[in-house]
Design a protein around this motif. Sequence first.
Motif, PDB file in Angstrom:
ATOM      1  N   GLU A   1       0.813  -1.219   0.000  1.00 53.97           N
ATOM      2  CA  GLU A   1       0.000   0.000   0.000  1.00 53.97           C
ATOM      3  C   GLU A   1       0.842   1.264   0.000  1.00 53.97           C
ATOM      4  N   LEU A   2       2.177   1.127   0.066  1.00 54.07           N
ATOM      5  CA  LEU A   2       3.105   2.258   0.132  1.00 54.07           C
ATOM      6  C   LEU A   2       2.718   3.216   1.259  1.00 54.07           C
ATOM      7  N   LYS A   3       2.725   2.681   2.484  1.00 50.35           N
ATOM      8  CA  LYS A   3       2.409   3.458   3.676  1.00 50.35           C
ATOM      9  C   LYS A   3       3.452   3.185   4.757  1.00 50.35           C
ATOM     10  N   LEU A   4       3.668   4.185   5.606  1.00 47.02           N
ATOM     11  CA  LEU A   4       4.524   4.023   6.771  1.00 47.02           C
ATOM     12  C   LEU A   4       3.650   3.622   7.954  1.00 47.02           C
ATOM     13  N   LEU A   5       4.012   2.535   8.628  1.00 51.31           N
ATOM     14  CA  LEU A   5       3.268   2.057   9.785  1.00 51.31           C
ATOM     15  C   LEU A   5       4.136   2.212  11.028  1.00 51.31           C
ATOM     16  N   GLN A   6       3.574   2.893  12.043  1.00 50.45           N
ATOM     17  CA  GLN A   6       4.271   3.053  13.309  1.00 50.45           C
ATOM     18  C   GLN A   6       3.374   2.552  14.439  1.00 50.45           C
ATOM     19  N   PHE A   7       3.993   1.969  15.470  1.00 48.35           N
ATOM     20  CA  PHE A   7       3.262   1.226  16.487  1.00 48.35           C
ATOM     21  C   PHE A   7       3.475   1.878  17.849  1.00 48.35           C
ATOM     22  N   ASP A   8       2.380   2.187  18.526  1.00 49.11           N
ATOM     23  CA  ASP A   8       2.415   2.927  19.781  1.00 49.11           C
ATOM     24  C   ASP A   8       2.957   2.053  20.916  1.00 49.11           C
ATOM     25  N   PRO A   9       4.103   2.418  21.507  1.00 46.05           N
ATOM     26  CA  PRO A   9       4.647   1.596  22.604  1.00 46.05           C
ATOM     27  C   PRO A   9       3.774   1.616  23.855  1.00 46.05           C
ATOM     28  N   GLU A  10       2.995   2.674  24.041  1.00 45.27           N
ATOM     29  CA  GLU A  10       2.140   2.759  25.230  1.00 45.27           C
ATOM     30  C   GLU A  10       1.057   1.683  25.226  1.00 45.27           C
ATOM     31  N   THR A  11       0.591   1.315  24.044  1.00 40.85           N
ATOM     32  CA  THR A  11      -0.450   0.276  23.935  1.00 40.85           C
ATOM     33  C   THR A  11       0.140  -1.066  23.514  1.00 40.85           C
ATOM     34  N   GLU A  12       1.484  -1.198  23.599  1.00 34.86           N
ATOM     35  CA  GLU A  12       2.194  -2.434  23.251  1.00 34.86           C
ATOM     36  C   GLU A  12       1.860  -2.919  21.843  1.00 34.86           C
ATOM     37  N   GLY A  13       1.753  -1.952  20.914  1.00 35.73           N
ATOM     38  CA  GLY A  13       1.557  -2.291  19.510  1.00 35.73           C
ATOM     39  C   GLY A  13       0.115  -2.374  19.058  1.00 35.73           C
ATOM     40  N   LYS A  14      -0.853  -2.133  19.960  1.00 36.20           N
ATOM     41  CA  LYS A  14      -2.255  -2.217  19.539  1.00 36.20           C
ATOM     42  C   LYS A  14      -2.654  -1.043  18.651  1.00 36.20           C
ATOM     43  N   GLU A  15      -2.142   0.148  18.976  1.00 34.72           N
ATOM     44  CA  GLU A  15      -2.452   1.338  18.188  1.00 34.72           C
ATOM     45  C   GLU A  15      -1.424   1.485  17.066  1.00 34.72           C
ATOM     46  N   VAL A  16      -1.916   1.479  15.822  1.00 36.56           N
ATOM     47  CA  VAL A  16      -1.049   1.589  14.651  1.00 36.56           C
ATOM     48  C   VAL A  16      -1.366   2.882  13.914  1.00 36.56           C
TER      49      VAL A  16
ATOM     50  N   GLU B   1      -0.915   5.007  10.531  1.00 39.63           N
ATOM     51  CA  GLU B   1      -0.595   4.846   9.109  1.00 39.63           C
ATOM     52  C   GLU B   1      -0.458   6.218   8.474  1.00 39.63           C
ATOM     53  N   THR B   2       0.706   6.510   7.893  1.00 43.45           N
ATOM     54  CA  THR B   2       0.950   7.814   7.267  1.00 43.45           C
ATOM     55  C   THR B   2       1.636   7.620   5.924  1.00 43.45           C
ATOM     56  N   ASP B   3       1.727   8.731   5.172  1.00 47.23           N
ATOM     57  CA  ASP B   3       2.473   8.697   3.915  1.00 47.23           C
ATOM     58  C   ASP B   3       3.965   8.525   4.212  1.00 47.23           C
ATOM     59  N   ILE B   4       4.667   7.961   3.255  1.00 46.37           N
ATOM     60  CA  ILE B   4       6.100   7.710   3.429  1.00 46.37           C
ATOM     61  C   ILE B   4       6.867   9.021   3.269  1.00 46.37           C
ATOM     62  N   PRO B   5       7.714   9.384   4.240  1.00 41.86           N
ATOM     63  CA  PRO B   5       8.511  10.615   4.112  1.00 41.86           C
ATOM     64  C   PRO B   5       9.421  10.573   2.888  1.00 41.86           C
ATOM     65  N   ASP B   6       9.778  11.751   2.408  1.00 40.70           N
ATOM     66  CA  ASP B   6      10.598  11.844   1.195  1.00 40.70           C
ATOM     67  C   ASP B   6      11.943  11.139   1.342  1.00 40.70           C
ATOM     68  N   ASP B   7      12.538  11.205   2.556  1.00 39.63           N
ATOM     69  CA  ASP B   7      13.871  10.619   2.722  1.00 39.63           C
ATOM     70  C   ASP B   7      13.850   9.088   2.717  1.00 39.63           C
ATOM     71  N   LEU B   8      12.653   8.501   2.820  1.00 34.91           N
ATOM     72  CA  LEU B   8      12.536   7.043   2.788  1.00 34.91           C
ATOM     73  C   LEU B   8      11.936   6.528   1.481  1.00 34.91           C
ATOM     74  N   MET B   9      11.416   7.453   0.669  1.00 33.98           N
ATOM     75  CA  MET B   9      10.644   7.040  -0.509  1.00 33.98           C
ATOM     76  C   MET B   9      11.503   6.331  -1.557  1.00 33.98           C
ATOM     77  N   ASP B  10      12.710   6.805  -1.807  1.00 33.33           N
ATOM     78  CA  ASP B  10      13.537   6.177  -2.849  1.00 33.33           C
ATOM     79  C   ASP B  10      13.798   4.706  -2.535  1.00 33.33           C
ATOM     80  N   ASP B  11      14.135   4.434  -1.278  1.00 32.76           N
ATOM     81  CA  ASP B  11      14.403   3.056  -0.866  1.00 32.76           C
ATOM     82  C   ASP B  11      13.136   2.210  -0.984  1.00 32.76           C
ATOM     83  N   ALA B  12      12.007   2.779  -0.577  1.00 31.81           N
ATOM     84  CA  ALA B  12      10.738   2.050  -0.646  1.00 31.81           C
ATOM     85  C   ALA B  12      10.377   1.712  -2.089  1.00 31.81           C
TER      86      ALA B  12
END
Length: 697
Positions: free
Chosen positions: A183-198, A200-211
């Motif tokens: 889906e070409l999305k960045l997924l980040q996981f909330d440590p406070e909820t031990e990964g339950k809260e995810v 989803e955002t657009d991929i930053p420019d500095d990571l897009m080329d690699d993706a």
Amino acid sequence: MSTSIETLRNIGIIAHIDAGKTTVTERMLYLSGAKHRVGRVDHGTTDTDDDPEEQERGITIFSACVKYNWNEFNVNLLDTPGHVDFTAEVERCLRVLDGAVVVFSAREGVEAQSETVWRQADRYHVPRIVFINKMDREGANFESVFNDIEPRLGGRPVAIEIPVGEGPTHVNDPFRGVIDLVELKLLQFDPETEGKEVTETDIPDDLMDDALLWREQLIEAVCEIDEEALGYVMEDQDVPIDVIRRALRQGCIERTLQPVLCGSALHGIGVQPLMTAVGHYLPSPLDRPPVEGVLPKKPEKTVSRGPSDDEPFSALVFKILPAKTGDNYWIRIYSGSLKQNSRVFCPNRDKKENIAQLWQIHASKKDRDGQTEVLGAGDICCVIGPRFAITGDTLCDGKEQVELPSIQFADTVISMAIEPENTGDRKKLEETLDMLRRQDPTFRAVENEELGQTLISGMGELHLEVIQHRLTRDFGLNVKFYKPRVNYRETIGGTADVVGQCNRQIGATQMFARLSVRVEPLPDASAKTIVFDRLPPECPLQGDVRHAAIQELRDRAEGGGALAGFPLSGLRIEAYDAEIHEEGSDETAFRIAAGDAFDRALETAGPVLLEPVMKVEVTTPDDYMGELVGDLQQRRAIIAATETRGAMTVITAHAPLKEMFGYSGAVRSLSQGRAGSSMEPLGYQAAPKEDAEQFRY
């Protein structure tokens, strides 16, 4: 009624020891809502490692089954051991699973037992996805592990996720999320909820080329499978997400590729996408081919059973847990439905069996709320009531019988003599060993009445150590244990042609028989001995007498060799001529002649003692490589390969099991605790002459 078969997933978690299988399982249970707190292996609080021995050692020893729901999918998950001594647990689980998640450590990568479980999955044609775990560890390297899968395992990895950063929080670019390449999305996981809260955002420019670079490889793999996807690429259009997922699912089920994900199960990062991938890409029972078996009374005739409740009932027993209230039989239902309080047939034992109760399984126990009236095709469950079936046996409809392929387990490689401290414990010990044999197909126990001892055999030192603890701690037996010994085999060194004979007077009858026999070694010394009837059509030896002679050779071949009675292997035996008299050449005479020929042949061909050889893999910092190689060479090991993996060097060696007792402790001592090792059976080789001589005299 049972779960909808389209949404059912029967999966296993398989990996090398310490790759994080149980932690992945625990996180899946927590995130799915099947439990409210995450268990920890180091705290002994996991659901699947509920045996005291597992909690004490921090490893999985017994396979465990748990059930959870995720999105629309219903999952039966089997957590399996990673230690080679308990590989039978992996074997029996893969036999009944539809798919598997293979877990690799991002730091250690593809290890020795990783190769073993991958080969087991290949043997049972199990589709799999890959999860590269421990991305938050020092030395984690996603790309290195990814690039090892194809050359070392013969796989075709296709990344559907890549990590954002690698390593712990104190490094310059720590692991902090994953990029979903589908889906070409960045997924980040909330440590406070031990990964339950995810998030989803657009991929930053500095990571897009690699993706985009990784996604290009993904699209190439998809286009090889799906013509519609190729059409979109040819027209310079984006391939729709549903087309990508359809192609990945097809490739995964056909085993032409393995989708690869990554994360840190300990911190809940990347586990939710893994659970979603299980549903998207691994097969339901409907996606697997019908299971094939034979008619019990006509084994030459093959029959198949499809995954449908409308088909005749068939199931395979893959695990038995003895219990005072009735043994728990774990079964996989391949076709038809099974009702509580019904009767089924076990063709392997030619016995009818009762199905008194049906239960869903949680960990290694019956689910407290899981008793049910009926279950259908594709499900895995526990039944109580059977008495005769053993692991690998079929249960089926008595009117529509079928015998499914059984489960083949490896031979034991190590033995230990035990005896009760007093005669009062003897009967209890016999009963306990019988129970352990039913539970563990790779455990053997043979009583020697002359010595008053019992020889127990297993897959390694740890296996026997666990048995020891169970006998003394779990069953309260007072037992003496003796030093472990290896399980040798015997073969022959050359070819021999001999004539066995019987020429003796028994009562008023003069018995006479002569049988010409040839023996020769097979190329593989560990292969099963085979016996051929090569008596020509014009040979006077016919009928029951001929059968008796050949059967005697087969019976002797299944017995012990000429040195010390160890099991024979690697022989080809053929009877090619016979001589009879009109009187006295009966079955008994030819059994005697065949036995005489067998003994003469082994002695003439030269008996050879075979010792088990292990494949040893040692992972060490360079500083300790010299000491470890020197120690291995002193143990008669042959260094097969050395390679660099990150900051560590991996030594692969082939070493006799006899010399490897206590090796894990030696590795820790020589490396100040910084090196690790693993072993798995490799085969057999000729033992040193001095070892053979001690048995000869």
